[in-house]
Design a protein around this motif. Structure first.
Motif, PDB file in Angstrom:
ATOM      1  N   ASP A   3       0.823  -1.210   0.000  1.00  0.00           N
ATOM      2  CA  ASP A   3       0.000   0.000   0.000  1.00  0.00           C
ATOM      3  C   ASP A   3       0.857   1.260   0.000  1.00  0.00           C
ATOM      4  O   ASP A   3       0.580   2.214  -0.727  1.00  0.00           O
ATOM      5  CB  ASP A   3      -0.929   0.007   1.220  1.00  0.00           C
ATOM      6  CG  ASP A   3      -2.039  -1.041   1.111  1.00  0.00           C
ATOM      7  OD1 ASP A   3      -2.291  -1.512  -0.007  1.00  0.00           O
ATOM      8  OD2 ASP A   3      -2.631  -1.368   2.151  1.00  0.00           O
ATOM      9  N   LEU A   4       1.929   1.238   0.817  1.00  0.00           N
ATOM     10  CA  LEU A   4       2.807   2.403   0.883  1.00  0.00           C
ATOM     11  C   LEU A   4       3.532   2.596  -0.451  1.00  0.00           C
ATOM     12  O   LEU A   4       3.659   3.727  -0.947  1.00  0.00           O
ATOM     13  CB  LEU A   4       3.828   2.227   2.012  1.00  0.00           C
ATOM     14  CG  LEU A   4       4.752   3.420   2.288  1.00  0.00           C
ATOM     15  CD1 LEU A   4       3.953   4.661   2.674  1.00  0.00           C
ATOM     16  CD2 LEU A   4       5.754   3.073   3.388  1.00  0.00           C
ATOM     17  N   LEU A   5       3.986   1.486  -1.026  1.00  0.00           N
ATOM     18  CA  LEU A   5       4.667   1.565  -2.317  1.00  0.00           C
ATOM     19  C   LEU A   5       3.735   2.146  -3.380  1.00  0.00           C
ATOM     20  O   LEU A   5       4.117   3.050  -4.138  1.00  0.00           O
ATOM     21  CB  LEU A   5       5.146   0.176  -2.735  1.00  0.00           C
ATOM     22  CG  LEU A   5       5.923   0.105  -4.057  1.00  0.00           C
ATOM     23  CD1 LEU A   5       7.253   0.818  -3.932  1.00  0.00           C
ATOM     24  CD2 LEU A   5       6.122  -1.358  -4.481  1.00  0.00           C
ATOM     25  N   LYS A   6       2.502   1.660  -3.419  1.00  0.00           N
ATOM     26  CA  LYS A   6       1.542   2.150  -4.415  1.00  0.00           C
ATOM     27  C   LYS A   6       1.213   3.623  -4.201  1.00  0.00           C
ATOM     28  O   LYS A   6       1.058   4.373  -5.163  1.00  0.00           O
ATOM     29  CB  LYS A   6       0.260   1.311  -4.359  1.00  0.00           C
ATOM     30  CG  LYS A   6       0.412  -0.082  -4.955  1.00  0.00           C
ATOM     31  CD  LYS A   6      -0.907  -0.847  -4.903  1.00  0.00           C
ATOM     32  CE  LYS A   6      -0.756  -2.232  -5.540  1.00  0.00           C
ATOM     33  NZ  LYS A   6      -2.031  -2.993  -5.469  1.00  0.00           N
ATOM     34  N   SER A   7       1.127   4.015  -2.936  1.00  0.00           N
ATOM     35  CA  SER A   7       0.813   5.418  -2.632  1.00  0.00           C
ATOM     36  C   SER A   7       1.920   6.343  -3.137  1.00  0.00           C
ATOM     37  O   SER A   7       1.652   7.391  -3.715  1.00  0.00           O
ATOM     38  CB  SER A   7       0.614   5.604  -1.125  1.00  0.00           C
ATOM     39  OG  SER A   7      -0.533   4.916  -0.676  1.00  0.00           O
ATOM     40  N   PHE A   8       3.174   5.935  -2.909  1.00  0.00           N
ATOM     41  CA  PHE A   8       4.281   6.768  -3.382  1.00  0.00           C
ATOM     42  C   PHE A   8       4.414   6.711  -4.908  1.00  0.00           C
ATOM     43  O   PHE A   8       4.804   7.694  -5.542  1.00  0.00           O
ATOM     44  CB  PHE A   8       5.597   6.362  -2.708  1.00  0.00           C
ATOM     45  CG  PHE A   8       5.882   7.138  -1.457  1.00  0.00           C
ATOM     46  CD1 PHE A   8       6.257   8.475  -1.535  1.00  0.00           C
ATOM     47  CD2 PHE A   8       5.764   6.552  -0.212  1.00  0.00           C
ATOM     48  CE1 PHE A   8       6.513   9.211  -0.381  1.00  0.00           C
ATOM     49  CE2 PHE A   8       6.017   7.275   0.951  1.00  0.00           C
ATOM     50  CZ  PHE A   8       6.386   8.617   0.862  1.00  0.00           C
ATOM     51  N   GLN A   9       4.099   5.565  -5.487  1.00  0.00           N
ATOM     52  CA  GLN A   9       4.121   5.478  -6.954  1.00  0.00           C
ATOM     53  C   GLN A   9       3.077   6.420  -7.561  1.00  0.00           C
ATOM     54  O   GLN A   9       3.337   7.078  -8.567  1.00  0.00           O
ATOM     55  CB  GLN A   9       3.866   4.037  -7.403  1.00  0.00           C
ATOM     56  CG  GLN A   9       5.052   3.112  -7.171  1.00  0.00           C
ATOM     57  CD  GLN A   9       4.728   1.661  -7.472  1.00  0.00           C
ATOM     58  OE1 GLN A   9       3.572   1.224  -7.371  1.00  0.00           O
ATOM     59  NE2 GLN A   9       5.747   0.898  -7.861  1.00  0.00           N
ATOM     60  N   GLU A  10       1.919   6.488  -6.925  1.00  0.00           N
ATOM     61  CA  GLU A  10       0.879   7.396  -7.403  1.00  0.00           C
ATOM     62  C   GLU A  10       1.323   8.844  -7.264  1.00  0.00           C
ATOM     63  O   GLU A  10       1.156   9.664  -8.185  1.00  0.00           O
ATOM     64  CB  GLU A  10      -0.417   7.177  -6.618  1.00  0.00           C
ATOM     65  CG  GLU A  10      -1.553   8.097  -7.076  1.00  0.00           C
ATOM     66  CD  GLU A  10      -2.813   7.945  -6.238  1.00  0.00           C
ATOM     67  OE1 GLU A  10      -3.819   8.602  -6.558  1.00  0.00           O
ATOM     68  OE2 GLU A  10      -2.791   7.171  -5.251  1.00  0.00           O
ATOM     69  N   ALA A  11       1.925   9.182  -6.108  1.00  0.00           N
ATOM     70  CA  ALA A  11       2.428  10.545  -5.906  1.00  0.00           C
ATOM     71  C   ALA A  11       3.505  10.882  -6.932  1.00  0.00           C
ATOM     72  O   ALA A  11       3.533  11.986  -7.487  1.00  0.00           O
ATOM     73  CB  ALA A  11       2.975  10.696  -4.487  1.00  0.00           C
ATOM     74  N   TYR A  12       4.382   9.924  -7.199  1.00  0.00           N
ATOM     75  CA  TYR A  12       5.453  10.126  -8.175  1.00  0.00           C
ATOM     76  C   TYR A  12       4.884  10.420  -9.559  1.00  0.00           C
ATOM     77  O   TYR A  12       5.350  11.311 -10.277  1.00  0.00           O
ATOM     78  CB  TYR A  12       6.338   8.881  -8.201  1.00  0.00           C
ATOM     79  CG  TYR A  12       7.524   8.955  -9.116  1.00  0.00           C
ATOM     80  CD1 TYR A  12       8.494   9.935  -8.964  1.00  0.00           C
ATOM     81  CD2 TYR A  12       7.692   8.018 -10.132  1.00  0.00           C
ATOM     82  CE1 TYR A  12       9.591  10.002  -9.798  1.00  0.00           C
ATOM     83  CE2 TYR A  12       8.794   8.068 -10.978  1.00  0.00           C
ATOM     84  CZ  TYR A  12       9.738   9.061 -10.802  1.00  0.00           C
ATOM     85  OH  TYR A  12      10.822   9.121 -11.647  1.00  0.00           O
ATOM     86  N   ARG A  13       3.839   9.677  -9.945  1.00  0.00           N
ATOM     87  CA  ARG A  13       3.176   9.925 -11.239  1.00  0.00           C
ATOM     88  C   ARG A  13       2.512  11.295 -11.250  1.00  0.00           C
ATOM     89  O   ARG A  13       2.516  12.000 -12.260  1.00  0.00           O
ATOM     90  CB  ARG A  13       2.155   8.833 -11.534  1.00  0.00           C
ATOM     91  CG  ARG A  13       2.766   7.486 -11.926  1.00  0.00           C
ATOM     92  CD  ARG A  13       1.715   6.544 -12.458  1.00  0.00           C
ATOM     93  NE  ARG A  13       0.735   6.177 -11.438  1.00  0.00           N
ATOM     94  CZ  ARG A  13       0.855   5.122 -10.644  1.00  0.00           C
ATOM     95  NH1 ARG A  13       1.912   4.328 -10.730  1.00  0.00           N
ATOM     96  NH2 ARG A  13      -0.076   4.842  -9.748  1.00  0.00           N
ATOM     97  N   ASN A  14       1.919  11.660 -10.120  1.00  0.00           N
ATOM     98  CA  ASN A  14       1.252  12.965 -10.023  1.00  0.00           C
ATOM     99  C   ASN A  14       2.229  14.134 -10.134  1.00  0.00           C
ATOM    100  O   ASN A  14       1.817  15.263 -10.395  1.00  0.00           O
ATOM    101  CB  ASN A  14       0.491  13.085  -8.696  1.00  0.00           C
ATOM    102  CG  ASN A  14      -0.704  12.152  -8.617  1.00  0.00           C
ATOM    103  OD1 ASN A  14      -1.142  11.601  -9.623  1.00  0.00           O
ATOM    104  ND2 ASN A  14      -1.234  11.965  -7.415  1.00  0.00           N
ATOM    105  N   LEU A  15       3.506  13.841  -9.883  1.00  0.00           N
ATOM    106  CA  LEU A  15       4.521  14.896  -9.853  1.00  0.00           C
ATOM    107  C   LEU A  15       5.379  14.914 -11.120  1.00  0.00           C
ATOM    108  O   LEU A  15       6.508  15.377 -11.110  1.00  0.00           O
ATOM    109  CB  LEU A  15       5.419  14.720  -8.627  1.00  0.00           C
ATOM    110  CG  LEU A  15       4.729  14.985  -7.281  1.00  0.00           C
ATOM    111  CD1 LEU A  15       5.529  14.384  -6.127  1.00  0.00           C
ATOM    112  CD2 LEU A  15       4.513  16.479  -7.057  1.00  0.00           C
ATOM    113  N   GLU A  16       4.825  14.430 -12.214  1.00  0.00           N
ATOM    114  CA  GLU A  16       5.517  14.546 -13.493  1.00  0.00           C
ATOM    115  C   GLU A  16       5.636  16.024 -13.866  1.00  0.00           C
ATOM    116  O   GLU A  16       4.720  16.817 -13.633  1.00  0.00           O
ATOM    117  CB  GLU A  16       4.758  13.797 -14.590  1.00  0.00           C
ATOM    118  CG  GLU A  16       4.947  12.307 -14.573  1.00  0.00           C
ATOM    119  CD  GLU A  16       4.359  11.656 -15.816  1.00  0.00           C
ATOM    120  OE1 GLU A  16       5.138  11.230 -16.681  1.00  0.00           O
ATOM    121  OE2 GLU A  16       3.129  11.597 -15.922  1.00  0.00           O
TER     122      GLU A  16
END
Length: 427
Positions: free
Chosen positions: A4-17
């Motif tokens: 869950d934590l990994l997915k949350s940070f992956q989502e944030a990373y995508r949001n920060l393109e």
């Protein structure tokens, strides 16, 4: 590893393109209210121009939000004009942009947009335009018929070739370098056909010209601004803010566009000089905007509130830098999660320090003694000794120096670059 934590940070990373909010879904998800005054200024110039062929120059620092704002502006005015909004970077190889292929790209994108909206251009006119484009790009006559039977039209095919085929770009330049008037005449034919069929005036908005190297910009605008201003319809061109500091270029642009230059300012965190004071407090309105941008892209539990505020302060008010710092923080956290799967990870002061150190090192790489001297002087005096010097313009273009606006313009050094000056004992 916490999935869950990994997915949350992956989502944030995508949001920060580091991409503009050009799509409707991205605007709905991430849009924060800012730049209203700039949109009003653009709208006023477009709507109140005494002629229907006004040219507007839109400028501002790289990453201050120009592309997102232009996308929003194009949507706002879409019901009043036939708006064609395109990125030069997605149309032509950036290293090969010149005034000829900019004009050619305008014509091509007018036809692509007309096709997309199914504008009822008379078939004889459309056939003539297809033949003209095919001839000028050495496209076989058989190719026109073949393309017409496929999903891609001849204009889509030529658009693809223009992007990837340097030979076609060279041939177009050779064809029209001494016959710009013929190219412009064809653009006017296209625009007139669209305006008659669509019953609205044409407005073309060209993004990403401000991302060109300054030497290329100088050639395009200083030597060929008259050609870019020839088409008989409204066009908004973008340009790097550093280019408008060129002594020879600024008056040329102002003269040819009737002084229709719109500057999108950097969000000002501090009044002039106040950031140097102990316990300085940022302007609340600007601070809130920057923090809201982060809140929309990073889940609350992934970042300490104080760290989000520090990211905002280190951005200097430049949206691109805000996203860049936060993106680097997410990259560090993603690596930590994989390396230490049982540890709780969030963006905190230590993570931010690592991110800023990495970005600071990137800033440091191209700097020599001349650049450090200019940065030192700019930090001390809020302006360089010579704002027209090429070294200063390069620093301005590269976001080492940020331009702010009150009643008078003033400059400051990027907050992360200030640390480099301290490391060198220059302040």
């Amino acid at each position: 590893m916490s999935k869950d934590l990994l997915k949350s940070f992956q989502e944030a990373y995508r949001n920060l393109e580091l991409l503009p909010l050009s799509q409707e879904k991205d605007l709905k998800q991430f849009r924060v209210e800012y730049g209203g005054d700039t949109i009003d200024e653009l709208e006023q110039l477009v709507e109140d121009s005494p002629s229907n062929d006004g040219k507007i120059i839109f400028t501002g620092h790289r990453g201050c939000g120009k592309s997102t704002l232009l996308a929003e502006f194009s949507r706002n005015i879409h019901d009043r004009y036939f708006v064609v909004f395109f990125s030069i970077a997605e149309t032509i190889e950036m290293s090969d942009v010149n005034h000829i292929n900019i004009l050619f790209a305008i014509g091509l994108n007018l036809m692509l947009e007309a096709e997309a909206r199914q504008v009822n251009i008379p078939q004889s006119t459309k056939d003539a335009l297809e033949k003209w484009f095919a001839t000028r790009t050495r496209t076989e006559e058989k190719s026109i018929q073949a393309e017409a039977t496929n999903e891609n039209s001849i204009f889509k095919s030529i658009s693809t070739k223009l992007k990837v085929d340097s030979t076609i770009r060279y041939e177009i330049k050779q064809e029209f370098e001494r016959k710009v008037s013929e190219l412009v005449a064809q653009l006017n034919i296209i625009a007139a056909a669209i305006q008659i069929a669509y019953k609205k005036d044409v407005l073309v908005i060209i993004d990403d010209l401000d991302k060109l190297d300054l030497s290329v910009v100088n050639t395009i605008y200083k030597d060929n601004i008259k050609a870019l201003c020839l088409p008989g319809f409204r066009i908004i061109y973008t340009i790097p803010i550093a280019a408008l500091r060129e002594t020879a270029l600024k008056p040329i642009i102002e003269n040819e566009t009737n002084d229709q230059v719109v500057v999108m300012p950097v969000l000002k965190l501090f009044p002039k000089g106040e950031s140097r004071q102990p316990n300085a407090q940022p302007r609340q309105e600007t601070f809130d905007i920057l923090c809201e941008i982060l809140q929309k892209r990073i889940q609350q539990e992934l970042i300490e509130p104080q760290t989000a505020q520090k990211i905002a302060l280190n951005s200097g008010g430049v949206l691109r830098e805000l996203i860049r710092i936060a993106n680097e923080c997410c990259r560090i956290c993603l690596r930590l999660i994989r390396r230490q799967p049982d540890e709780a990870v969030m963006i905190n002061a230590d993570i931010l320090d690592q991110a800023i150190n990495h970005i600071r090192n990137d800033f440091a790489l191209p700097l020599g003694s001349a650049e450090y001297k200019i940065l030192q002087t700019t930090y001390q005096n809020f302006k360089p000794e010579d704002p027209k010097a090429q070294e200063f313009l390069d620093l301005l273009h590269g976001l080492y120096v940020l331009e702010y606006r009150n009643n008078k313009n003033w400059y400051d050094v990027h907050p992360i670059v200030v640390e480099l000056l301290r490391d060198e004992d220059l302040i």
